[in-house]
Design a protein around this motif. Structure first.
Motif, PDB file in Angstrom:
ATOM      1  N   ASP A  11       0.371  -0.971  -0.110  1.00 57.16           N
ATOM      2  CA  ASP A  11      -0.086   0.431  -0.185  1.00 57.16           C
ATOM      3  C   ASP A  11       0.928   1.001  -0.405  1.00 57.16           C
ATOM      4  OD1 ASP A  11      -2.078   1.306  -0.141  1.00 57.16           O
ATOM      5  OD2 ASP A  11      -2.062   1.833   2.413  1.00 57.16           O
ATOM      6  N   SER A  12       0.089   1.798  -0.239  1.00 60.49           N
ATOM      7  CA  SER A  12       1.666   3.557  -0.562  1.00 60.49           C
ATOM      8  C   SER A  12       1.084   3.858   1.574  1.00 60.49           C
ATOM      9  CB  SER A  12       0.207   4.789  -0.621  1.00 60.49           C
ATOM     10  OG  SER A  12      -0.999   4.762  -0.046  1.00 60.49           O
ATOM     11  N   GLY A  13       1.613   3.210   2.153  1.00 59.95           N
ATOM     12  CA  GLY A  13       1.676   3.538   3.598  1.00 59.95           C
ATOM     13  C   GLY A  13       1.057   2.467   4.546  1.00 59.95           C
ATOM     14  N   ILE A  14       0.462   2.966   5.472  1.00 56.95           N
ATOM     15  CA  ILE A  14      -0.054   1.662   6.506  1.00 56.95           C
ATOM     16  C   ILE A  14      -1.479   1.537   6.346  1.00 56.95           C
ATOM     17  CG2 ILE A  14       1.707   3.316   8.390  1.00 56.95           C
ATOM     18  CD1 ILE A  14      -0.567   4.700   9.822  1.00 56.95           C
ATOM     19  N   GLY A  15      -2.209   2.566   5.729  1.00 58.19           N
ATOM     20  CA  GLY A  15      -3.615   1.929   5.768  1.00 58.19           C
ATOM     21  C   GLY A  15      -4.350   0.668   4.761  1.00 58.19           C
ATOM     22  N   GLY A  16      -2.960   0.098   3.677  1.00 53.34           N
ATOM     23  CA  GLY A  16      -3.803  -1.900   3.588  1.00 53.34           C
ATOM     24  C   GLY A  16      -3.677  -2.508   4.859  1.00 53.34           C
ATOM     25  N   VAL A  71      -1.499  -8.776  -3.465  1.00 61.98           N
ATOM     26  CA  VAL A  71      -2.645  -8.005  -3.139  1.00 61.98           C
ATOM     27  C   VAL A  71      -2.043  -6.183  -2.688  1.00 61.98           C
ATOM     28  CG1 VAL A  71      -4.849  -7.551  -1.378  1.00 61.98           C
ATOM     29  CG2 VAL A  71      -3.242 -10.037  -1.110  1.00 61.98           C
ATOM     30  N   VAL A  72      -2.753  -5.900  -3.588  1.00 59.63           N
ATOM     31  CA  VAL A  72      -2.567  -4.756  -4.195  1.00 59.63           C
ATOM     32  C   VAL A  72      -3.954  -3.686  -3.285  1.00 59.63           C
ATOM     33  CG1 VAL A  72      -2.889  -2.571  -6.095  1.00 59.63           C
ATOM     34  CG2 VAL A  72      -1.998  -4.751  -6.092  1.00 59.63           C
ATOM     35  N   ALA A  73      -3.331  -3.254  -1.827  1.00 59.65           N
ATOM     36  CA  ALA A  73      -3.825  -3.374  -1.199  1.00 59.65           C
ATOM     37  C   ALA A  73      -4.260  -1.716  -0.718  1.00 59.65           C
ATOM     38  CB  ALA A  73      -3.678  -3.621   0.489  1.00 59.65           C
ATOM     39  N   CYS A  74      -4.978  -1.087  -1.929  1.00 57.24           N
ATOM     40  CA  CYS A  74      -4.454   0.226  -2.275  1.00 57.24           C
ATOM     41  C   CYS A  74      -5.773   0.485  -3.295  1.00 57.24           C
ATOM     42  CB  CYS A  74      -3.616   0.889  -2.781  1.00 57.24           C
ATOM     43  SG  CYS A  74      -2.987   2.837  -3.477  1.00 57.24           S
ATOM     44  N   ASN A  75      -6.430   1.089  -3.055  1.00 55.34           N
ATOM     45  CA  ASN A  75      -8.080   1.812  -4.036  1.00 55.34           C
ATOM     46  C   ASN A  75      -6.915   2.294  -5.744  1.00 55.34           C
ATOM     47  OD1 ASN A  75      -9.054   1.915  -1.632  1.00 55.34           O
ATOM     48  ND2 ASN A  75     -11.097   1.011  -3.433  1.00 55.34           N
ATOM     49  N   THR A  76      -6.180   3.205  -5.253  1.00 54.96           N
ATOM     50  CA  THR A  76      -5.430   4.110  -5.992  1.00 54.96           C
ATOM     51  C   THR A  76      -4.643   3.041  -6.621  1.00 54.96           C
ATOM     52  OG1 THR A  76      -5.455   6.178  -5.068  1.00 54.96           O
ATOM     53  CG2 THR A  76      -4.355   6.416  -7.066  1.00 54.96           C
ATOM     54  N   ALA A  77      -3.699   2.568  -6.196  1.00 53.75           N
ATOM     55  CA  ALA A  77      -2.916   1.491  -7.075  1.00 53.75           C
ATOM     56  C   ALA A  77      -4.116   0.512  -7.686  1.00 53.75           C
ATOM     57  CB  ALA A  77      -1.794   0.827  -6.197  1.00 53.75           C
ATOM     58  N   THR A  78      -4.945   0.275  -7.412  1.00 47.88           N
ATOM     59  CA  THR A  78      -5.736  -0.851  -8.186  1.00 47.88           C
ATOM     60  C   THR A  78      -6.486  -0.170  -9.438  1.00 47.88           C
ATOM     61  OG1 THR A  78      -6.120  -1.988  -6.519  1.00 47.88           O
ATOM     62  CG2 THR A  78      -7.850  -2.420  -7.866  1.00 47.88           C
ATOM     63  N   THR A 120      -8.079   7.722  -7.228  1.00 44.31           N
ATOM     64  CA  THR A 120      -9.355   6.545  -7.526  1.00 44.31           C
ATOM     65  C   THR A 120     -10.798   7.329  -8.349  1.00 44.31           C
ATOM     66  OG1 THR A 120      -9.041   5.105  -5.216  1.00 44.31           O
ATOM     67  CG2 THR A 120     -10.732   5.028  -6.304  1.00 44.31           C
ATOM     68  N   LEU A 121     -11.239   8.103  -7.355  1.00 51.04           N
ATOM     69  CA  LEU A 121     -12.222   9.319  -8.200  1.00 51.04           C
ATOM     70  C   LEU A 121     -12.311   9.673  -9.563  1.00 51.04           C
ATOM     71  CD1 LEU A 121     -13.457  11.659  -5.580  1.00 51.04           C
ATOM     72  CD2 LEU A 121     -14.703   8.962  -6.066  1.00 51.04           C
ATOM     73  N   ASN A 122     -11.170   9.637  -9.986  1.00 49.12           N
ATOM     74  CA  ASN A 122     -10.613   9.993 -11.240  1.00 49.12           C
ATOM     75  C   ASN A 122     -10.105   9.227 -12.692  1.00 49.12           C
ATOM     76  OD1 ASN A 122     -11.099  12.812 -10.611  1.00 49.12           O
ATOM     77  ND2 ASN A 122      -8.934  12.774 -11.136  1.00 49.12           N
ATOM     78  N   LEU A 181     -16.313   3.560   1.993  1.00 48.59           N
ATOM     79  CA  LEU A 181     -15.042   3.630   1.848  1.00 48.59           C
ATOM     80  C   LEU A 181     -13.948   3.099   0.679  1.00 48.59           C
ATOM     81  CD1 LEU A 181     -14.343   3.641   5.542  1.00 48.59           C
ATOM     82  CD2 LEU A 181     -15.662   5.302   4.337  1.00 48.59           C
ATOM     83  N   GLY A 182     -13.413   4.395   0.120  1.00 54.00           N
ATOM     84  CA  GLY A 182     -12.535   4.456  -1.198  1.00 54.00           C
ATOM     85  C   GLY A 182     -11.430   4.310  -0.710  1.00 54.00           C
ATOM     86  N   CYS A 183     -10.734   3.997   0.194  1.00 58.78           N
ATOM     87  CA  CYS A 183      -9.040   4.254   0.058  1.00 58.78           C
ATOM     88  C   CYS A 183      -9.200   2.931   1.388  1.00 58.78           C
ATOM     89  CB  CYS A 183      -8.608   5.960   0.659  1.00 58.78           C
ATOM     90  SG  CYS A 183      -7.490   5.807   1.638  1.00 58.78           S
ATOM     91  N   SER A 184      -8.106   2.101   1.706  1.00 62.02           N
ATOM     92  CA  SER A 184      -7.903   1.538   2.512  1.00 62.02           C
ATOM     93  C   SER A 184      -7.420   1.780   3.910  1.00 62.02           C
ATOM     94  CB  SER A 184      -6.799   0.663   1.665  1.00 62.02           C
ATOM     95  OG  SER A 184      -5.122   1.208   1.540  1.00 62.02           O
ATOM     96  N   HIS A 185      -6.694   3.369   3.892  1.00 64.64           N
ATOM     97  CA  HIS A 185      -6.140   4.135   5.046  1.00 64.64           C
ATOM     98  C   HIS A 185      -8.213   4.296   5.589  1.00 64.64           C
ATOM     99  CE1 HIS A 185      -2.392   4.716   3.595  1.00 64.64           C
ATOM    100  NE2 HIS A 185      -2.506   5.509   4.307  1.00 64.64           N
ATOM    101  N   TYR A 186      -8.903   4.734   5.062  1.00 62.19           N
ATOM    102  CA  TYR A 186     -10.273   5.422   5.612  1.00 62.19           C
ATOM    103  C   TYR A 186     -10.742   3.927   6.606  1.00 62.19           C
ATOM    104  CZ  TYR A 186      -9.642   8.965   2.412  1.00 62.19           C
ATOM    105  OH  TYR A 186      -9.738   9.296   1.247  1.00 62.19           O
ATOM    106  N   PRO A 187     -10.728   2.771   6.438  1.00 63.76           N
ATOM    107  CA  PRO A 187     -11.262   2.119   7.910  1.00 63.76           C
ATOM    108  C   PRO A 187     -11.152   2.362   9.596  1.00 63.76           C
ATOM    109  CG  PRO A 187     -11.116   0.434   5.871  1.00 63.76           C
ATOM    110  CD  PRO A 187     -10.226   0.985   5.474  1.00 63.76           C
TER     111      PRO A 187
END
Length: 258
Positions: A11-16, A71-78, A120-122, A181-187
């Protein structure tokens, strides 16, 4: 089919780690290697090509540690890079996308909210997903600043509370009954979000679905581990204190120059 190689997660950090926890809970005998590319967080503000390049770099890191699937645990990367990853590498990839389907299918007000990163949204993948639900009003909101606050250990800060209020209030006024929630950090923000949302609005994230898909790919393509409760390994390219605090357990975390 037995396969004791580890599952790689990045992930792009700790969110994943929110995704990692669901996988670890469902598949406790699987060894996992988690890579937090926190130095480059957030991915959501980067160009598509930058996201692809970082995702390939993360993949190479995990392949060098003998991972059997990633596992690509990042919405933006996916949403921006998984097609390129699947074309370039032979290893199976599991992605994470906003859980629009269960929200749109079950919504009584036919109005749902999506809180996600700009990346992600774009993305083309996200637009294709939303096009399937023409009868549902989708209120999109970019979570500017949220990932940076989470990465900085500021989940319970006043600034976080103010940002969430400003993002969620228009959704409440639009009569949403589901928040995706469309980002793995947000949970990690769910306790904060619940204080703001009315009780009838349901929150959906992708963690459990990703864990189930991981189990399915292991069963059909890769093979399960026969190890008993192997210790996970975490790698971070910034100060591991925030990662350690969010995991709330004495796991092995290695600081790397990456």
């Amino acid at each position: 089919m037995e396969n004791n190689q580890p599952i790689g997660i990045f992930d792009s950090g700790i969110g994943g780690t929110s995704i990692w926890q669901e996988i670890h809970q469902l598949l406790p005998n699987e060894k996992t290697i988690y890579l937090a590319d926190s130095i480059n967080a957030p991915y959501g503000q980067k160009s598509k090509q930058e996201i692809i390049d970082l995702s390939c770099k993360n993949t190479e890191f995990l392949l060098n540690r003998d991972c059997k699937l990633i596992v690509v645990a990042c919405n933006t990367a996916t949403t921006n890079a998984i097609q390129e990853l699947r074309a370039k590498y032979t290893i199976p990839f599991i992605g994470i996308e906003p859980a629009i389907k269960p929200a749109a299918t079950n919504s009584k007000t036919q109005t749902i909210g999506i809180l996600a990163t700009k990346g992600t949204l774009n993305s083309e993948l996200f637009h294709k997903a939303t096009e399937m639900y023409q009868d549902t009003k989708i209120v999109e909101q970019v979570g500017h600043g949220l990932v940076q606050l989470i990465e900085g250990g500021q989940i319970n800060s006043t600034e976080m509370e103010q940002l969430l209020h400003s993002y969620l209030q228009p959704m409440i006024e639009a009569n949403i009954d589901y928040l995706v929630l469309g980002c793995s950090h947000y949970p990690y923000l769910i306790p904060q979000i619940k204080k703001i949302l009315p009780a009838h609005i349901q929150i959906i994230d992708s963690g459990q679905a990703v864990a189930r898909q991981t189990q399915k790919v292991l069963e059909e393509k890769v093979g399960f581990s026969s190890l008993k409760l192997p210790d996970p390994i975490f790698y971070s390219n910034t100060d591991p204190k925030v990662l350690s605090a969010i995991l709330m357990d004495n796991y092995r975390i290695e600081k790397i120059d990456f």
